[in-house]
Design a protein around this motif. Structure first.
Motif, PDB file in Angstrom:
ATOM      1  N   GLN A 130     -34.550  48.663  -5.277  1.00  0.00           N
ATOM      2  CA  GLN A 130     -33.787  47.927  -4.260  1.00  0.00           C
ATOM      3  C   GLN A 130     -34.634  47.682  -3.014  1.00  0.00           C
ATOM      4  N   ILE A 131     -35.403  48.685  -2.607  1.00  0.00           N
ATOM      5  CA  ILE A 131     -36.268  48.535  -1.436  1.00  0.00           C
ATOM      6  C   ILE A 131     -37.356  47.507  -1.713  1.00  0.00           C
ATOM      7  N   ILE A 132     -37.978  47.611  -2.874  1.00  0.00           N
ATOM      8  CA  ILE A 132     -39.071  46.703  -3.231  1.00  0.00           C
ATOM      9  C   ILE A 132     -38.563  45.275  -3.361  1.00  0.00           C
ATOM     10  N   ALA A 133     -37.373  45.114  -3.929  1.00  0.00           N
ATOM     11  CA  ALA A 133     -36.806  43.775  -4.098  1.00  0.00           C
ATOM     12  C   ALA A 133     -36.579  43.085  -2.756  1.00  0.00           C
ATOM     13  N   ALA A 134     -36.333  43.873  -1.709  1.00  0.00           N
ATOM     14  CA  ALA A 134     -36.116  43.307  -0.372  1.00  0.00           C
ATOM     15  C   ALA A 134     -37.413  42.848   0.279  1.00  0.00           C
ATOM     16  N   HIS A 135     -38.542  43.168  -0.349  1.00  0.00           N
ATOM     17  CA  HIS A 135     -39.854  42.796   0.211  1.00  0.00           C
ATOM     18  C   HIS A 135     -40.735  42.202  -0.888  1.00  0.00           C
ATOM     19  N   PRO A 136     -40.350  41.042  -1.415  1.00  0.00           N
ATOM     20  CA  PRO A 136     -41.094  40.450  -2.535  1.00  0.00           C
ATOM     21  C   PRO A 136     -42.516  40.041  -2.176  1.00  0.00           C
ATOM     22  N   GLU A 137     -42.814  39.993  -0.878  1.00  0.00           N
ATOM     23  CA  GLU A 137     -44.162  39.620  -0.432  1.00  0.00           C
ATOM     24  C   GLU A 137     -45.142  40.790  -0.514  1.00  0.00           C
ATOM     25  N   THR A 138     -44.671  41.994  -0.777  1.00  0.00           N
ATOM     26  CA  THR A 138     -45.520  43.184  -0.812  1.00  0.00           C
ATOM     27  C   THR A 138     -45.819  43.580  -2.256  1.00  0.00           C
ATOM     28  N   PRO A 139     -47.063  43.455  -2.710  1.00  0.00           N
ATOM     29  CA  PRO A 139     -47.388  43.899  -4.069  1.00  0.00           C
ATOM     30  C   PRO A 139     -47.232  45.416  -4.183  1.00  0.00           C
ATOM     31  N   VAL A 140     -46.629  45.860  -5.253  1.00  0.00           N
ATOM     32  CA  VAL A 140     -46.432  47.279  -5.518  1.00  0.00           C
ATOM     33  C   VAL A 140     -47.062  47.620  -6.863  1.00  0.00           C
ATOM     34  N   ILE A 141     -47.863  48.670  -6.880  1.00  0.00           N
ATOM     35  CA  ILE A 141     -48.545  49.097  -8.097  1.00  0.00           C
ATOM     36  C   ILE A 141     -48.084  50.506  -8.442  1.00  0.00           C
ATOM     37  N   ILE A 142     -47.355  50.642  -9.539  1.00  0.00           N
ATOM     38  CA  ILE A 142     -46.880  51.953  -9.988  1.00  0.00           C
ATOM     39  C   ILE A 142     -48.075  52.773 -10.452  1.00  0.00           C
ATOM     40  N   ASN A 143     -48.172  53.997  -9.990  1.00  0.00           N
ATOM     41  CA  ASN A 143     -49.260  54.885 -10.395  1.00  0.00           C
ATOM     42  C   ASN A 143     -48.896  55.663 -11.649  1.00  0.00           C
ATOM     43  N   HIS A 144     -49.901  55.906 -12.480  1.00  0.00           N
ATOM     44  CA  HIS A 144     -49.818  56.866 -13.589  1.00  0.00           C
ATOM     45  C   HIS A 144     -48.671  56.584 -14.553  1.00  0.00           C
ATOM     46  N   ALA A 145     -48.510  55.295 -14.881  1.00  0.00           N
ATOM     47  CA  ALA A 145     -47.524  54.885 -15.891  1.00  0.00           C
ATOM     48  C   ALA A 145     -46.129  55.422 -15.596  1.00  0.00           C
ATOM     49  N   GLY A 146     -45.832  55.614 -14.324  1.00  0.00           N
ATOM     50  CA  GLY A 146     -44.491  56.027 -13.932  1.00  0.00           C
ATOM     51  C   GLY A 146     -44.225  57.514 -13.971  1.00  0.00           C
ATOM     52  N   MET A 147     -45.227  58.311 -14.332  1.00  0.00           N
ATOM     53  CA  MET A 147     -45.130  59.778 -14.304  1.00  0.00           C
ATOM     54  C   MET A 147     -43.842  60.292 -14.945  1.00  0.00           C
ATOM     55  N   GLY A 148     -43.589  59.852 -16.163  1.00  0.00           N
ATOM     56  CA  GLY A 148     -42.407  60.307 -16.885  1.00  0.00           C
ATOM     57  C   GLY A 148     -42.618  61.681 -17.483  1.00  0.00           C
ATOM     58  N   VAL A 149     -42.594  62.694 -16.642  1.00  0.00           N
ATOM     59  CA  VAL A 149     -42.969  64.047 -17.064  1.00  0.00           C
ATOM     60  C   VAL A 149     -41.855  64.779 -17.809  1.00  0.00           C
ATOM     61  N   ASP A 150     -40.623  64.287 -17.718  1.00  0.00           N
ATOM     62  CA  ASP A 150     -39.508  64.930 -18.407  1.00  0.00           C
ATOM     63  C   ASP A 150     -39.424  64.362 -19.828  1.00  0.00           C
ATOM     64  N   LEU A 151     -39.706  65.178 -20.819  1.00  0.00           N
ATOM     65  CA  LEU A 151     -39.851  64.683 -22.177  1.00  0.00           C
ATOM     66  C   LEU A 151     -38.662  64.967 -23.091  1.00  0.00           C
ATOM     67  N   GLU A 152     -37.613  65.592 -22.569  1.00  0.00           N
ATOM     68  CA  GLU A 152     -36.404  65.675 -23.375  1.00  0.00           C
ATOM     69  C   GLU A 152     -35.796  64.269 -23.451  1.00  0.00           C
ATOM     70  N   PRO A 204     -39.468  58.887 -12.145  1.00  0.00           N
ATOM     71  CA  PRO A 204     -38.493  57.909 -12.644  1.00  0.00           C
ATOM     72  C   PRO A 204     -37.104  58.035 -12.040  1.00  0.00           C
ATOM     73  N   GLY A 205     -36.683  59.246 -11.672  1.00  0.00           N
ATOM     74  CA  GLY A 205     -35.368  59.411 -11.066  1.00  0.00           C
ATOM     75  C   GLY A 205     -35.218  58.694  -9.738  1.00  0.00           C
ATOM     76  N   GLN A 206     -36.319  58.280  -9.156  1.00  0.00           N
ATOM     77  CA  GLN A 206     -36.295  57.570  -7.871  1.00  0.00           C
ATOM     78  C   GLN A 206     -36.397  56.055  -8.046  1.00  0.00           C
ATOM     79  N   PHE A 207     -36.662  55.586  -9.251  1.00  0.00           N
ATOM     80  CA  PHE A 207     -37.044  54.191  -9.439  1.00  0.00           C
ATOM     81  C   PHE A 207     -35.930  53.195  -9.147  1.00  0.00           C
ATOM     82  N   HIS A 208     -34.705  53.495  -9.511  1.00  0.00           N
ATOM     83  CA  HIS A 208     -33.623  52.529  -9.273  1.00  0.00           C
ATOM     84  C   HIS A 208     -33.417  52.309  -7.776  1.00  0.00           C
ATOM     85  N   HIS A 209     -33.452  53.376  -7.017  1.00  0.00           N
ATOM     86  CA  HIS A 209     -33.330  53.247  -5.561  1.00  0.00           C
ATOM     87  C   HIS A 209     -34.525  52.497  -4.992  1.00  0.00           C
ATOM     88  N   LEU A 210     -35.725  52.835  -5.456  1.00  0.00           N
ATOM     89  CA  LEU A 210     -36.932  52.164  -4.973  1.00  0.00           C
ATOM     90  C   LEU A 210     -36.938  50.686  -5.341  1.00  0.00           C
TER      91      LEU A 210
END
Length: 302
Positions: A173-195, A165-171
């Motif tokens: 922006q990259i994904i938004a620049a390529h709306p023609e490319t389908p992106v599938i998030i793996n493993h429900a976003g791997m939110g492993v930090d539970l605090e 998740p710490g990478q998602f905001h930056h990613l």
């Protein structure tokens, strides 16, 4: 059990006598993001998957690259295509490709020539915690990686995104620049930090990606988050993920045999089934099969 058709949107097969898998090769340890993988470090073929999934109505499957040596990525695709031609599964292949590789264009071209290939994955999970990171640095912030992402649409390929998740905001922006490319998030976003802050970061990151119409999410891999396995917490994460993306852009997946590190196939699938028991039949059919068939272009009547 569940009689609804199930398109398993994320499975792995491996033949340890055929290809090299460093992560499945001894010595093993309890450290690292996967923990000790010795329990699954045996050849795992389609017959083994079918045995574990026997109580569920599996009508299709998407194979996601299983961490073979990068030099063998096309060999892995060819092996899987041969299985698909003979057995009818997997219906789709998500091949391996390092997006910053200088020879990426040729590699993507080779993968795209294989009939069942729909996309690629490059695991880019970077974490400040050395015991959680998969990579030595955040490749997604490098120009070569961003250029590589831009090549996917040229070959008609989607991208399976396994990141933190710490990478998602930056990613986003990259994904938004390529709306023609389908992106599938793996493993429900791997939110492993539970605090509290970690959960908030996961939630904010998932919402930033959900804004983009070309992004969908696979719900799987929840054992990476809840160790030891906690069915109640997993159900809550399932429901929140669907709430963020909606039932038309989420899909269920077993992630087997990897998720057997955390729970058996039936326990994982039962969490999904119970979580959406009050959904409409149309929504449940979408989550279990129709979305995966549409997003991975399987053409199944489900």
């Amino acid at each position: 059990m569940n009689d609804l058709p199930f398109v398993d949107a994320h499975i792995h097969l491996w033949d340890l006598s055929r290809l090299r898998y460093a992560w499945l090769t001894p010595p093993f340890s309890d450290g690292g993001p996967n923990g000790n993988v010795a329990p699954i470090a045996d050849t795992y073929l389609l017959k083994d998957y079918r045995q574990e999934a026997r109580r569920w109505n599996v009508v299709g499957a998407v194979h996601v690259e299983a961490g073979a040596d990068p030099a063998q990525s096309v060999a892995e695709t060819d092996w899987l295509q041969g299985i698909a031609d003979e057995e009818g599964l997997p219906n789709a292949i998500v091949a391996s490709a390092v997006l910053s590789d200088p020879n990426l264009d040729a590699q993507l071209s080779a993968h795209a020539k294989r009939r069942n290939v729909r996309g690629v994955r490059h695991i880019v999970n970077w974490h400040r915690d050395a015991n959680r990171t998969y990579t030595p640095r955040d490749f997604t912030r490098e120009e070569a990686w961003v250029r590589g992402f831009g090549l996917l649409s040229k070959h008609g390929l989607s991208f399976d995104l396994q990141a933190y998740p710490g990478q998602f905001h930056h990613l986003a922006q990259i994904i938004a620049a390529h709306p023609e490319t389908p992106v599938i998030i793996n493993h429900a976003g791997m939110g492993v930090d539970l605090e509290a802050e970690g959960v908030s970061e996961w939630r904010r990151g998932m919402k930033a990606l959900a804004v983009l119409a070309n992004v969908s999410v696979k719900i799987s891999g929840l054992g990476f988050v809840y160790r030891p396995w906690d069915a109640a917490q997993a159900r809550a994460r399932v429901l929140e993920t669907i709430d963020i993306f909606g039932p038309s852009r989420a899909m269920f997946a077993s992630d087997f045999p990897t998720d057997r590190l955390f729970a058996c196939f039936d326990d994982v699938m039962s969490v999904f089934t119970e979580a959406v028991a009050d959904f409409t039949e149309s929504e449940r059919r979408a989550l279990f099969a129709r979305n995966a068939s549409r997003i991975y272009r399987l053409g199944l009547s489900v």
